[in-house]
Design a protein around this motif. Sequence first.
Motif, PDB file in Angstrom:
ATOM      1  N   LEU A 285      59.942  19.228  27.381  1.00  0.00           N
ATOM      2  CA  LEU A 285      58.856  17.887  27.385  1.00  0.00           C
ATOM      3  C   LEU A 285      58.178  18.391  26.712  1.00  0.00           C
ATOM      4  O   LEU A 285      57.413  17.741  25.334  1.00  0.00           O
ATOM      5  CB  LEU A 285      58.262  17.533  28.642  1.00  0.00           C
ATOM      6  CG  LEU A 285      57.082  16.874  28.580  1.00  0.00           C
ATOM      7  CD1 LEU A 285      57.165  16.247  28.660  1.00  0.00           C
ATOM      8  CD2 LEU A 285      56.173  17.307  29.662  1.00  0.00           C
ATOM      9  N   ALA A 288      60.167  18.493  22.602  1.00  0.00           N
ATOM     10  CA  ALA A 288      60.833  17.826  22.118  1.00  0.00           C
ATOM     11  C   ALA A 288      60.572  16.443  21.641  1.00  0.00           C
ATOM     12  O   ALA A 288      59.792  15.750  20.835  1.00  0.00           O
ATOM     13  CB  ALA A 288      62.033  17.668  22.747  1.00  0.00           C
ATOM     14  N   MET A 289      58.990  16.155  23.068  1.00  0.00           N
ATOM     15  CA  MET A 289      58.240  14.983  23.291  1.00  0.00           C
ATOM     16  C   MET A 289      56.908  14.887  22.384  1.00  0.00           C
ATOM     17  O   MET A 289      56.122  14.387  21.730  1.00  0.00           O
ATOM     18  CB  MET A 289      58.806  14.278  24.608  1.00  0.00           C
ATOM     19  CG  MET A 289      59.430  14.221  25.000  1.00  0.00           C
ATOM     20  SD  MET A 289      60.606  13.408  24.708  1.00  0.00           S
ATOM     21  CE  MET A 289      59.267  11.807  24.437  1.00  0.00           C
ATOM     22  N   LYS A 290      56.497  16.278  22.626  1.00  0.00           N
ATOM     23  CA  LYS A 290      55.460  16.852  22.377  1.00  0.00           C
ATOM     24  C   LYS A 290      54.163  17.281  21.533  1.00  0.00           C
ATOM     25  O   LYS A 290      53.834  17.487  20.054  1.00  0.00           O
ATOM     26  CB  LYS A 290      54.132  17.114  23.441  1.00  0.00           C
ATOM     27  CG  LYS A 290      54.016  15.943  24.817  1.00  0.00           C
ATOM     28  CD  LYS A 290      52.885  16.750  25.991  1.00  0.00           C
ATOM     29  CE  LYS A 290      53.123  15.712  26.638  1.00  0.00           C
ATOM     30  NZ  LYS A 290      52.605  14.483  26.699  1.00  0.00           N
ATOM     31  N   ARG A 347      53.215  11.968  30.101  1.00  0.00           N
ATOM     32  CA  ARG A 347      52.085  10.811  28.818  1.00  0.00           C
ATOM     33  C   ARG A 347      51.224  11.141  28.326  1.00  0.00           C
ATOM     34  O   ARG A 347      50.847  10.713  27.407  1.00  0.00           O
ATOM     35  CB  ARG A 347      52.431   8.836  29.544  1.00  0.00           C
ATOM     36  CG  ARG A 347      54.175   8.604  29.907  1.00  0.00           C
ATOM     37  CD  ARG A 347      53.948   7.235  29.850  1.00  0.00           C
ATOM     38  NE  ARG A 347      54.939   6.414  30.598  1.00  0.00           N
ATOM     39  CZ  ARG A 347      55.887   6.069  29.315  1.00  0.00           C
ATOM     40  NH1 ARG A 347      55.402   6.323  28.140  1.00  0.00           N
ATOM     41  NH2 ARG A 347      57.012   5.464  29.456  1.00  0.00           N
ATOM     42  N   LEU A 412      68.694  13.336  31.680  1.00  0.00           N
ATOM     43  CA  LEU A 412      67.952  13.306  30.440  1.00  0.00           C
ATOM     44  C   LEU A 412      68.477  12.421  29.234  1.00  0.00           C
ATOM     45  O   LEU A 412      67.601  11.531  28.432  1.00  0.00           O
ATOM     46  CB  LEU A 412      66.994  14.547  29.643  1.00  0.00           C
ATOM     47  CG  LEU A 412      66.203  15.058  30.316  1.00  0.00           C
ATOM     48  CD1 LEU A 412      65.631  16.836  30.212  1.00  0.00           C
ATOM     49  CD2 LEU A 412      64.973  14.588  30.477  1.00  0.00           C
ATOM     50  N   SER A 415      68.907  11.126  24.023  1.00  0.00           N
ATOM     51  CA  SER A 415      67.549  11.404  23.360  1.00  0.00           C
ATOM     52  C   SER A 415      66.635  10.476  24.585  1.00  0.00           C
ATOM     53  O   SER A 415      66.060   9.688  24.368  1.00  0.00           O
ATOM     54  CB  SER A 415      67.540  10.205  21.863  1.00  0.00           C
ATOM     55  OG  SER A 415      68.869  10.045  21.541  1.00  0.00           O
ATOM     56  N   ASP A 417      63.333   9.710  26.368  1.00  0.00           N
ATOM     57  CA  ASP A 417      61.984   9.477  26.137  1.00  0.00           C
ATOM     58  C   ASP A 417      61.137   9.712  27.454  1.00  0.00           C
ATOM     59  O   ASP A 417      61.864  10.569  28.261  1.00  0.00           O
ATOM     60  CB  ASP A 417      62.464   7.889  26.139  1.00  0.00           C
ATOM     61  CG  ASP A 417      62.748   7.269  27.052  1.00  0.00           C
ATOM     62  OD1 ASP A 417      62.841   7.336  28.633  1.00  0.00           O
ATOM     63  OD2 ASP A 417      63.186   6.268  27.052  1.00  0.00           O
ATOM     64  N   TYR A 418      59.828   8.999  27.813  1.00  0.00           N
ATOM     65  CA  TYR A 418      58.763   9.919  28.924  1.00  0.00           C
ATOM     66  C   TYR A 418      59.759   9.161  30.303  1.00  0.00           C
ATOM     67  O   TYR A 418      59.311   9.621  30.856  1.00  0.00           O
ATOM     68  CB  TYR A 418      57.206   9.658  28.412  1.00  0.00           C
ATOM     69  CG  TYR A 418      56.711  10.057  27.395  1.00  0.00           C
ATOM     70  CD1 TYR A 418      56.683  11.737  27.687  1.00  0.00           C
ATOM     71  CD2 TYR A 418      56.920   9.967  26.445  1.00  0.00           C
ATOM     72  CE1 TYR A 418      55.884  12.221  27.371  1.00  0.00           C
ATOM     73  CE2 TYR A 418      55.739  10.050  25.270  1.00  0.00           C
ATOM     74  CZ  TYR A 418      55.456  11.535  25.625  1.00  0.00           C
ATOM     75  OH  TYR A 418      54.622  12.596  24.783  1.00  0.00           O
ATOM     76  N   ASP A 420      62.631   9.155  30.840  1.00  0.00           N
ATOM     77  CA  ASP A 420      63.435   9.595  30.761  1.00  0.00           C
ATOM     78  C   ASP A 420      62.972  10.713  31.918  1.00  0.00           C
ATOM     79  O   ASP A 420      63.651  11.273  33.056  1.00  0.00           O
ATOM     80  CB  ASP A 420      65.124  10.106  30.202  1.00  0.00           C
ATOM     81  CG  ASP A 420      64.993   8.657  29.829  1.00  0.00           C
ATOM     82  OD1 ASP A 420      65.395   8.212  30.816  1.00  0.00           O
ATOM     83  OD2 ASP A 420      65.541   9.129  28.341  1.00  0.00           O
ATOM     84  N   PHE A 421      62.196  11.098  31.372  1.00  0.00           N
ATOM     85  CA  PHE A 421      61.554  13.335  32.497  1.00  0.00           C
ATOM     86  C   PHE A 421      61.099  12.366  33.049  1.00  0.00           C
ATOM     87  O   PHE A 421      61.358  13.907  33.215  1.00  0.00           O
ATOM     88  CB  PHE A 421      60.594  13.473  30.944  1.00  0.00           C
ATOM     89  CG  PHE A 421      61.443  14.894  29.730  1.00  0.00           C
ATOM     90  CD1 PHE A 421      61.792  15.206  29.835  1.00  0.00           C
ATOM     91  CD2 PHE A 421      61.136  14.213  28.951  1.00  0.00           C
ATOM     92  CE1 PHE A 421      61.976  16.461  29.133  1.00  0.00           C
ATOM     93  CE2 PHE A 421      61.721  14.907  27.787  1.00  0.00           C
ATOM     94  CZ  PHE A 421      62.195  16.146  27.572  1.00  0.00           C
TER      95      PHE A 421
END
Length: 449
Positions: A285, A288-290, A347, A412, A415, A417-418, A420-421
């Motif tokens: 998280l 990869a996302m932030k 998020r 997950l 690819s 996204d929020y 999925d997390f």
Amino acid sequence: MIDRPLATLAVLSVAQFLIALDYSIIFIALPSVASDLSLEPALAQWVVSAYAVLFAGFLVVGGRLTDRLGAKPLFVAAVVGFGLASAVGGIAETGGVLLAARGAQGLAAALLQPAVLGLIGTTFPAGTARGRALAVWGSVGASGLAAGAILGGLLTVVSWRLTFMINVPLTLLCAVGAALWFGASGQRSAERVPVGAAALGTGAVLTLVLGLTLAAEQGWSATPTVASLALAVVLFVGFVRNERISRTVLIEHVLRRTASLRVGAVATALYMASVGSEFYLLTLLLQAMKGYTPLQAGLAFLPLALMVTAGNVVAGRSVKRFGDRAVLAAGFVLATVGLLWIALALRGDSYAVDLLPGILLSGFGHGAIYTSMFVIGTHDVADAHQGTAGALLTTSQYLSGALTVAVLTLALGASPDYGDFRIAFLITTAAALGGVVLSARPLTKRALA
């Protein structure tokens, strides 16, 4: 002149630090490893699972080998093997070589940990001296977990390969210390080692995790997926049959009938399915996302690691006052609230406002669960079977961890996204809630039959 028992304890503590460090240090490095070696998410999770499954699958075998061969020679062989596997992982140029090295690390750790416990038992007499030695051993393990979260970030800034290479000097130190200060291993046993049973059980879990991996990549109806899942069922049936009819079983009959051990084993599985998998989800998280760097991610893990340690300390005192089941329930409640907080707030842009409260709650719950589940699991086990019971609890812990990581990777997707997390964190929340239900049940043989 060096005090031999203290020197022995120092070496054993370094070995335990090594085992704990290697578990947590890889999580921060995982995105960098996957990027450098071009590993897809479904394959990258095997960097965690290959270690966990081999470690768990052969832990009981390691305990039996310790009894049969002696703790000292097994310690030396295992720690040297761990160092060699770490060196291979550090220079690996392909994903296949790296995964093989991780599996070898797990197998070496499965032999190393029982040898460490065996040496504590032969070096320190039962009573206060052994209790103090085990307290030091446990504290060093907790510090290794915290250090791994920080060192993983610091070393990955230079190269993820250093997260493997750092093990090499530590293993050399342990091997030299063993040669200098370890005494005789004590009386050896002629008991058979259940290698076949361990191979069947480990094979069943490996093929199950492989099937879940293939399902994420190729779909549930793909031939390789179906074949892997079918083979997992066949191996599991073979394992169960072996445990029923063979003289050389993995789980002794007296332990199967121990209610507290069965509750402890379920608790360890739910622990790894909840807060035990939080490291894996958080590192993905954050990076990869932030967009966190490995160093920033490592620092973000510091409060979690510190709260795990704090939870361990408080739980150790609270068990005596409130009872082990009350502490286990409180730990799972905190874990549930903390993981749910992260799932709902992930998020948000503010680490301090959106993520930190959930991290603090789940981290403290993590420590409380870890301490109390082992107290419960070994509560009604005879002294002669304490080592095997501890190995079975750890086996349940790591097998659950490998399966959970595979399930979370499936949730997950390639690819994430929020959304999925959020689903993945809710899966861990549900496991923690299951722990609350488990800890509220009365511990009776009738309830667990």
